[in-house]
Motif scaffolding. Structure first.
Motif, PDB file in Angstrom:
ATOM      1  N   UNK A   1       0.859  -1.180   0.000  1.00 14.53           N
ATOM      2  CA  UNK A   1       0.000   0.000   0.000  1.00 14.53           C
ATOM      3  C   UNK A   1       0.892   1.225   0.000  1.00 14.53           C
ATOM      4  N   UNK A   2       0.387   2.292  -0.590  1.00 10.42           N
ATOM      5  CA  UNK A   2       1.109   3.556  -0.592  1.00 10.42           C
ATOM      6  C   UNK A   2       0.242   4.589   0.118  1.00 10.42           C
ATOM      7  N   UNK A   3       0.858   5.321   1.035  1.00 13.87           N
ATOM      8  CA  UNK A   3       0.143   6.401   1.704  1.00 13.87           C
ATOM      9  C   UNK A   3       1.117   7.555   1.944  1.00 13.87           C
ATOM     10  N   UNK A   4       0.556   8.718   2.235  1.00 11.64           N
ATOM     11  CA  UNK A   4       1.394   9.891   2.473  1.00 11.64           C
ATOM     12  C   UNK A   4       1.375  10.263   3.940  1.00 11.64           C
ATOM     13  N   UNK A   5       2.544  10.658   4.410  1.00 10.34           N
ATOM     14  CA  UNK A   5       2.713  11.097   5.783  1.00 10.34           C
ATOM     15  C   UNK A   5       3.627  12.308   5.754  1.00 10.34           C
ATOM     16  N   UNK A   6       3.102  13.449   6.177  1.00  7.97           N
ATOM     17  CA  UNK A   6       3.871  14.703   6.149  1.00  7.97           C
ATOM     18  C   UNK A   6       4.456  14.971   4.763  1.00  7.97           C
ATOM     19  N   UNK A   7       3.618  14.851   3.742  1.00 11.04           N
ATOM     20  CA  UNK A   7       4.002  15.086   2.343  1.00 11.04           C
ATOM     21  C   UNK A   7       5.100  14.146   1.845  1.00 11.04           C
ATOM     22  N   UNK A   8       5.262  13.013   2.512  1.00 11.22           N
ATOM     23  CA  UNK A   8       6.232  12.009   2.069  1.00 11.22           C
ATOM     24  C   UNK A   8       5.483  10.741   1.692  1.00 11.22           C
ATOM     25  N   UNK A   9       5.836  10.169   0.546  1.00 12.59           N
ATOM     26  CA  UNK A   9       5.204   8.939   0.080  1.00 12.59           C
ATOM     27  C   UNK A   9       5.807   7.752   0.845  1.00 12.59           C
ATOM     28  N   UNK A  10       4.956   6.972   1.510  1.00 13.45           N
ATOM     29  CA  UNK A  10       5.378   5.828   2.294  1.00 13.45           C
ATOM     30  C   UNK A  10       4.809   4.564   1.656  1.00 13.45           C
ATOM     31  N   UNK A  11       5.655   3.548   1.519  1.00 17.53           N
ATOM     32  CA  UNK A  11       5.213   2.259   0.997  1.00 17.53           C
ATOM     33  C   UNK A  11       5.206   1.267   2.152  1.00 17.53           C
ATOM     34  N   UNK A  12       4.057   0.636   2.365  1.00 12.57           N
ATOM     35  CA  UNK A  12       3.923  -0.383   3.404  1.00 12.57           C
ATOM     36  C   UNK A  12       3.760  -1.736   2.710  1.00 12.57           C
ATOM     37  N   UNK A  13       4.784  -2.572   2.827  1.00  8.81           N
ATOM     38  CA  UNK A  13       4.794  -3.843   2.109  1.00  8.81           C
ATOM     39  C   UNK A  13       4.121  -4.922   2.948  1.00  8.81           C
ATOM     40  N   UNK A  14       3.143  -5.577   2.334  1.00 13.05           N
ATOM     41  CA  UNK A  14       2.427  -6.667   2.992  1.00 13.05           C
ATOM     42  C   UNK A  14       3.050  -8.019   2.624  1.00 13.05           C
ATOM     43  N   UNK A  15       3.444  -8.168   1.358  1.00  8.78           N
ATOM     44  CA  UNK A  15       4.067  -9.409   0.879  1.00  8.78           C
ATOM     45  C   UNK A  15       5.238  -9.024  -0.021  1.00  8.78           C
ATOM     46  N   UNK A  16       6.430  -9.457   0.383  1.00 11.77           N
ATOM     47  CA  UNK A  16       7.646  -9.076  -0.321  1.00 11.77           C
ATOM     48  C   UNK A  16       7.954  -9.991  -1.501  1.00 11.77           C
ATOM     49  N   UNK A  17       8.493  -9.383  -2.549  1.00 15.23           N
ATOM     50  CA  UNK A  17       9.110 -10.108  -3.655  1.00 15.23           C
ATOM     51  C   UNK A  17      10.477  -9.459  -3.860  1.00 15.23           C
ATOM     52  N   UNK A  18      11.495 -10.292  -4.023  1.00 16.04           N
ATOM     53  CA  UNK A  18      12.865  -9.796  -4.152  1.00 16.04           C
ATOM     54  C   UNK A  18      13.413 -10.086  -5.541  1.00 16.04           C
ATOM     55  N   UNK A  19      14.287  -9.201  -6.012  1.00 15.57           N
ATOM     56  CA  UNK A  19      14.950  -9.373  -7.302  1.00 15.57           C
ATOM     57  C   UNK A  19      16.104 -10.359  -7.138  1.00 15.57           C
ATOM     58  N   UNK A  20      16.020 -11.476  -7.826  1.00 13.41           N
ATOM     59  CA  UNK A  20      17.047 -12.520  -7.688  1.00 13.41           C
ATOM     60  C   UNK A  20      18.431 -12.018  -8.088  1.00 13.41           C
ATOM     61  N   UNK A  21      18.497 -11.133  -9.066  1.00  7.12           N
ATOM     62  CA  UNK A  21      19.793 -10.637  -9.540  1.00  7.12           C
ATOM     63  C   UNK A  21      20.534  -9.822  -8.483  1.00  7.12           C
ATOM     64  N   UNK A  22      19.804  -9.261  -7.527  1.00  6.77           N
ATOM     65  CA  UNK A  22      20.420  -8.408  -6.505  1.00  6.77           C
ATOM     66  C   UNK A  22      20.822  -9.165  -5.244  1.00  6.77           C
ATOM     67  N   UNK A  23      20.336 -10.368  -5.073  1.00  9.27           N
ATOM     68  CA  UNK A  23      20.585 -11.072  -3.810  1.00  9.27           C
ATOM     69  C   UNK A  23      21.520 -12.279  -3.947  1.00  9.27           C
TER      70      UNK A  23
END
Length: 187
Positions: A124-146
């Motif tokens: 979900x994306x929400x704003x807090x003090x004019x800052x965009x915050x992303x709240x992740x419920x279920x993670x997916x990771x990029x295999x190339x980075x890990x």
């Protein structure tokens, strides 16, 4: 390789010691999530009440949500974690008996990577003090980075800790206590 979000095991913690007081001197409580090696480490003390829980686990709950681990955990994982973690000593004191335990460390994870795959994560994306915050419920990771990473935090989401199945196996094979795992998608 599979990867997991590392979680403190609240399901089994009836007799686990829960550090509820911390003395960290003048250090910032967020010092261990920056992903940087800590050059100056002061005296850090965590307190617990053994009448409320007397089992000192290998992953120790504490008020700052730092990754506090036993000396045994450090010894058994040091080879695979080599440059990915800095182990910093802490004292753990039982308020009831006054007994001090020196065999605990904050695992300062110095690997922070840009591996979150937003296209395949649920959030979900929400704003807090004019800052965009992303709240992740279920993670997916990029295999190339890990690749070849056994423990890390994510850039822009540094609270959660992620581990490889290799590290998970070491934890399980040694019956380390206090750990729980949530498998994440790797794309």
């Amino acid at each position: 390789m599979r990867y997991y979000k590392l979680i403190y095991d609240y399901e089994q913690d009836d007799n686990y010691a829960n550090c509820d007081v911390a003395s960290i001197g003048n250090m910032d409580e967020y010092i261990t999530i920056s992903g940087k090696e800590i050059k100056q480490w002061g005296r850090v003390v965590f307190e617990y009440d053994s009448t409320e829980g007397n089992v000192l686990t290998d992953y120790l709950a504490n008020p700052h949500r730092w990754f506090v681990v036993s000396e045994n955990f450090c010894n058994k994982t040091q080879k695979i974690l080599e440059n990915q973690v800095q182990f910093l000593p802490v004292k753990v004191i039982d308020r009831f008996s006054g007994i001090e335990v020196d065999s605990y460390f904050v695992a300062n994870i110095v690997t922070v990577i840009d591996a979150l795959d937003l296209d395949n994560s649920k959030y979900d994306v929400f704003e807090l003090d004019d800052e965009k915050i992303i709240s992740v419920e279920k993670y997916a990771l990029k295999s190339s980075e890990i690749v070849n990473r056994h423990i890390f935090r994510l850039k822009d989401d540094t609270i959660p800790i992620f581990i490889s199945e290799t590290l998970k196996k070491v934890i399980e094979d040694n019956d380390f206590t206090g750990f729980e795992f949530l498998e994440v998608d790797v794309i």
